[in-house]
Enzyme design. Structure first.
Site, PDB file in Angstrom:
ATOM      1  N   GLU A 175       0.825  -1.220   0.000  1.00  0.00           N
ATOM      2  CA  GLU A 175       0.000   0.000   0.000  1.00  0.00           C
ATOM      3  C   GLU A 175       0.856   1.266   0.000  1.00  0.00           C
ATOM      4  O   GLU A 175       0.857   2.034   0.967  1.00  0.00           O
ATOM      5  CB  GLU A 175      -0.954  -0.001   1.188  1.00  0.00           C
ATOM      6  CG  GLU A 175      -2.009  -1.070   1.114  1.00  0.00           C
ATOM      7  CD  GLU A 175      -3.038  -0.976   2.244  1.00  0.00           C
ATOM      8  OE1 GLU A 175      -2.776  -0.306   3.258  1.00  0.00           O
ATOM      9  OE2 GLU A 175      -4.107  -1.592   2.107  1.00  0.00           O
ATOM     10  N   GLU A 178      -6.396  -7.692  -0.324  1.00  0.00           N
ATOM     11  CA  GLU A 178      -6.776  -7.667   1.096  1.00  0.00           C
ATOM     12  C   GLU A 178      -8.226  -7.252   1.228  1.00  0.00           C
ATOM     13  O   GLU A 178      -8.681  -6.343   0.532  1.00  0.00           O
ATOM     14  CB  GLU A 178      -5.983  -6.605   1.876  1.00  0.00           C
ATOM     15  CG  GLU A 178      -4.543  -6.893   2.121  1.00  0.00           C
ATOM     16  CD  GLU A 178      -3.907  -5.746   2.924  1.00  0.00           C
ATOM     17  OE1 GLU A 178      -4.605  -5.080   3.701  1.00  0.00           O
ATOM     18  OE2 GLU A 178      -2.711  -5.523   2.731  1.00  0.00           O
TER      19      GLU A 178
HETATM   20  C1  GAL Z   1      -4.071  -2.497   5.226  1.00  0.00           C
HETATM   21  C2  GAL Z   1      -2.647  -2.990   5.323  1.00  0.00           C
HETATM   22  C3  GAL Z   1      -2.521  -4.273   6.119  1.00  0.00           C
HETATM   23  C4  GAL Z   1      -3.324  -4.184   7.373  1.00  0.00           C
HETATM   24  C5  GAL Z   1      -4.757  -3.857   7.027  1.00  0.00           C
HETATM   25  C6  GAL Z   1      -5.670  -3.784   8.203  1.00  0.00           C
HETATM   26  O1  GAL Z   1      -4.146  -1.134   4.967  1.00  0.00           O
HETATM   27  O2  GAL Z   1      -2.091  -3.190   4.054  1.00  0.00           O
HETATM   28  O3  GAL Z   1      -1.161  -4.515   6.394  1.00  0.00           O
HETATM   29  O4  GAL Z   1      -2.791  -3.170   8.159  1.00  0.00           O
HETATM   30  O5  GAL Z   1      -4.804  -2.605   6.389  1.00  0.00           O
HETATM   31  O6  GAL Z   1      -6.988  -3.457   7.840  1.00  0.00           O
END
Ligand code: GAL
Length: 674
Positions: free
Chosen positions: A151, A309
């Site tokens: 990110e 994710e």
């Molecule tokens: C994202 C990040 C992850 C984790 C996740 C939690 O922004 O890439 O590593 O922190 O959020 O929601």
């Protein structure tokens, strides 16, 4: 070279951080991943401190064991460069690499992504570990993809230190051909005595007494996006040299108010586009946010993409973190597949016991396998296996929404006519009725090839360059239907107002001319002829060839057109000079759609049921998701098969259970949903 993901079907998995656990736990991880049907995991994302305990000294023994173990269990690795979280030793050696905020405060390490994007020491260290990983693992059979960084810009999109200032000046010299007069002209520096006589006088837009120069701020946003992109491409080039056939990605964040990166510039640099998406607890219809995010990501990718994710349940970074309701995990994941995701992954595999994200949900919760989340995770694995043939199929959209980060940045600069106007809110307001009607939507840049579309919508396109404006208006002139939102076309790429009346660049095509803007105060809507209400914005529109579709019934502009329609060349151009209430906007867009000949992806869609169509080479895949909790019956084409059960649909009707999902394979029609 065509770098494709060497994983069969729809990839399934999540971020896997085994280094956070004793090795005895790993065997259980492998067994449970097998049970859930996990096919790919992202590893090594935050492992820098363990991999390189001292500058230039590497210990790959643990990562060797992790990758060998994954390979032995038939699980593919999306191997990350760990460069989002430099170790403490790096910052004690290079305190100048810590970022400085706009108030001049230098941040400390102790979290993640706390580095200056322009720091030479950071770049050198990031490329050193990337090179070491590339050399060691380029030929490892488990590695199917590089996950570069994590990110980009999530926490450090801008740094205001002196090193960043020098990098900004270099970027500006390139943009303005080393011509300071050109910069002064573009920035309008005769205003408020801001003229620059020397490049070294130029600073990042640090905290200052009054409103900073708008073009200065806009160029700063462009620079910050490009600066991080150059870190991405530098790592990618190292990896590509070592493993030319392995695709590279980095996870985007196209939603939740993250706006730091111009992903139109990023996407072509990725072999596979991936995105992260999280629900906001305060959004009562987060299914629409998922859809918008998925459509935007697919459009950036120009086809299928990966959901890198999302969450199985609550996150831990909102004031109150809502858990998912029964069935929501499944609907969320399959909604992303519907919008073109060829892989579904979570943050993260196993819920953490310690650390900043110990209260974040995961595929395997703290409670273990005797939990609803685990049951849902196992069921989803089976669903995704059943959807394997959907992989690679694309969109059928004949409607495009123009999306542009430059316009978004410029629209949200301070000192606009109204600070209430937010780009994403406008896009969402226009997108919602299309979503409810089951209309397929792509997102496009202003200068995109529009030949595939019948209807193009441009909400909030405040900034547009001449080429983009000409592209959009000529789409209408050649027979398309163009709908332009208020305050669009107002400024050029340097944020200079287009003179002669609003909406500058679109005046002629729209057949209107506005001489004054009348933004509306919050809570003070005005009436519209036809019965609706309008809020946020109004303008004194004069007709100059267009017809008035709706006028204001009260307020200072009573009788003035609020929505107009203009026959332009072989097509039509509509102007929405205000924000009509949701019902009025939906009715307007329905009329526009009918005129443009755009149909929903299935007919007879009940309220609250989402329909999405992916088109493969021999079949269409129709996704039906019930968000009402009531269930629905939807007629489909004869011969349709329920892919999740493998059974033909009786009487050509999909019976969607309450809160459930049906994915139907339909024989391809020669006409239909467009
Ligand atoms: C994202 C990040 C992850 C984790 C996740 C939690 O922004 O890439 O590593 O922190 O959020 O929601």
């Amino acid at each position: 070279m065509n770098r494709k993901l060497a994983v069969k079907g729809i990839a399934y998995g999540g971020d896997y951080n085994p280094e956070q656990w004793p090795e005895e736990v790993w065997a259980e991880d492998m067994r449970l991943m097998g049970e859930a049907g996990v096919t790919m995991v992202s590893v090594n994302i935050f492992s820098w401190a363990l991999l390189e305990p001292k500058e230039g000294v590497f210990d790959f023994s643990r990562l060797d064991r992790i990758l060998d173990m994954l390979y032995a269990h038939g699980i593919a690795a999306d191997l990350a460069t760990p460069t989002a979280a430099p170790p403490a030793w790096f910052f004690t050696a290079h305190p100048e690499a810590l970022p400085v905020d706009r108030d001049g405060r230098r941040l400390s390490y102790g979290s993640r992504q706390t580095f200056c994007p322009s720091s030479p020491a950071y770049r050198e260290a990031a490329l050193r570990i990337t090179r070491a990983l590339a050399e060691r693992y380029a030929d490892h059979p488990a590695v199917v993809m590089w996950h570069i960084h994590n990110e980009y810009g999530c926490h450090n999109a801008e740094c205001h230190c002196d090193t960043s200032a020098a990098a900004f000046r270099r970027w500006l010299r390139a943009r303005y051909g080393d011509d300071l007069a050109a910069l002064n002209d573009a920035w309008g520096t005769t205003f408020w005595s801001q003229w620059y006589y020397d490049w070294d006088e130029i600073l990042p837009p640090r905290a200052t007494g009054a409103v900073p120069n708008p073009t200065h701020q806009l160029d700063w946003r462009r620079f910050c996006s490009d600066e991080l992109l150059s870190l991405y491409t530098a790592e990618r080039d190292v990896l590509r040299a070592a493993a030319p056939a392995t695709p590279a990605t980095t996870n985007f964040m196209v939603m939740y108010n993250f706006d730091a990166l111009d992903y139109w510039r990023w996407a072509p640099e990725l072999d596979i586009v991936s995105n992260d998406h999280y629900l906001r607890s305060t959004d009562p219809e987060s299914e629409i946010d998922i859809a918008l995010s998925g459509d935007l990501t697919r459009s950036l990718a120009g086809g299928p993409w990966l959901l890198m994710e999302h969450s199985t349940g609550a996150v831990n970074w909102q004031p109150v973190n809502r858990a998912k309701t029964p069935g929501e995990l499944r609907r969320n994941a399959l909604a992303h597949v519907a919008r073109g995701a060829d892989g579904i992954a979570y943050f993260q595999w196993r819920a953490a016991k310690a650390g900043a994200e110990q209260w974040h949900s995961a595929m395997l919760p703290h409670a273990g396998t005797d939990s609803r989340i685990w049951q849902d995770v196992v069921r989803l694995g089976a669903d995704l296996r059943a959807l394997a043939e959907v992989r690679g199929s694309g969109s059928t959209a004949r409607t495009a929404v123009v999306w542009d980060w430059n316009a978004r940045w410029a629209l949200e600069l301070p000192s606009q006519p109204s600070a209430e106007v937010r780009y994403l809110d406008l896009v969402r307001a226009w997108y919602e009725p299309l979503w409810r009607a089951g209309v397929a939507v792509d997102f496009v840049r202003p200068d995109a090839d529009l030949s595939a579309y019948r209807l193009v919508l441009a909400p909030g396109l405040y900034l547009v360059d001449d080429a983009g404006a000409a592209n959009l208006t000529s789409f209408a002139e050649r027979g398309g239907t163009l709908v332009v939102g208020f305050h669009s076309g107002a400024v050029d790429e340097n944020c200079h107002v287009r003179l002669g009346g609003y909406p500058g660049a679109f005046r002629e095509a729209l057949g209107v001319r506005t001489d004054e803007l009348f933004p509306l105060l919050p809570g003070e809507p005005v009436g519209l002829s036809g019965g609706g209400r309008a809020s946020l914005w109004s303008e004194r529109v004069r007709l100059d060839g267009a017809e008035a579709v709706t006028t204001y019934t009260d307020g200072p502009l009573a009788g003035v057109p609020a929505v107009t329609r203009h026959t332009y060349g072989a097509g039509r151009a509509w102007y929405l000079a205000t924000l009509p209430d949701a019902g009025t906007l939906a009715a307007l867009l329905e009329r526009v759609r009918a005129e443009a000949g755009v149909r929903p992806v299935v007919d007879g869609l009940p309220d609250g049921v989402e329909a999405v169509r992916r088109r493969g080479t021999d079949a269409d895949y129709v996704f039906l998701l019930d968000h009402t909790g009531q269930g629905a019956e939807i007629p489909l084409a004869p011969g349709a098969v329920d892919l999740l059960t493998g059974r033909p649909l009786p009487e050509n009707t999909a019976v969607v259970p309450p809160g459930g999902v049906v994915v139907a394979r339909e024989p391809q029609k020669l006409f239909g949903e467009t």
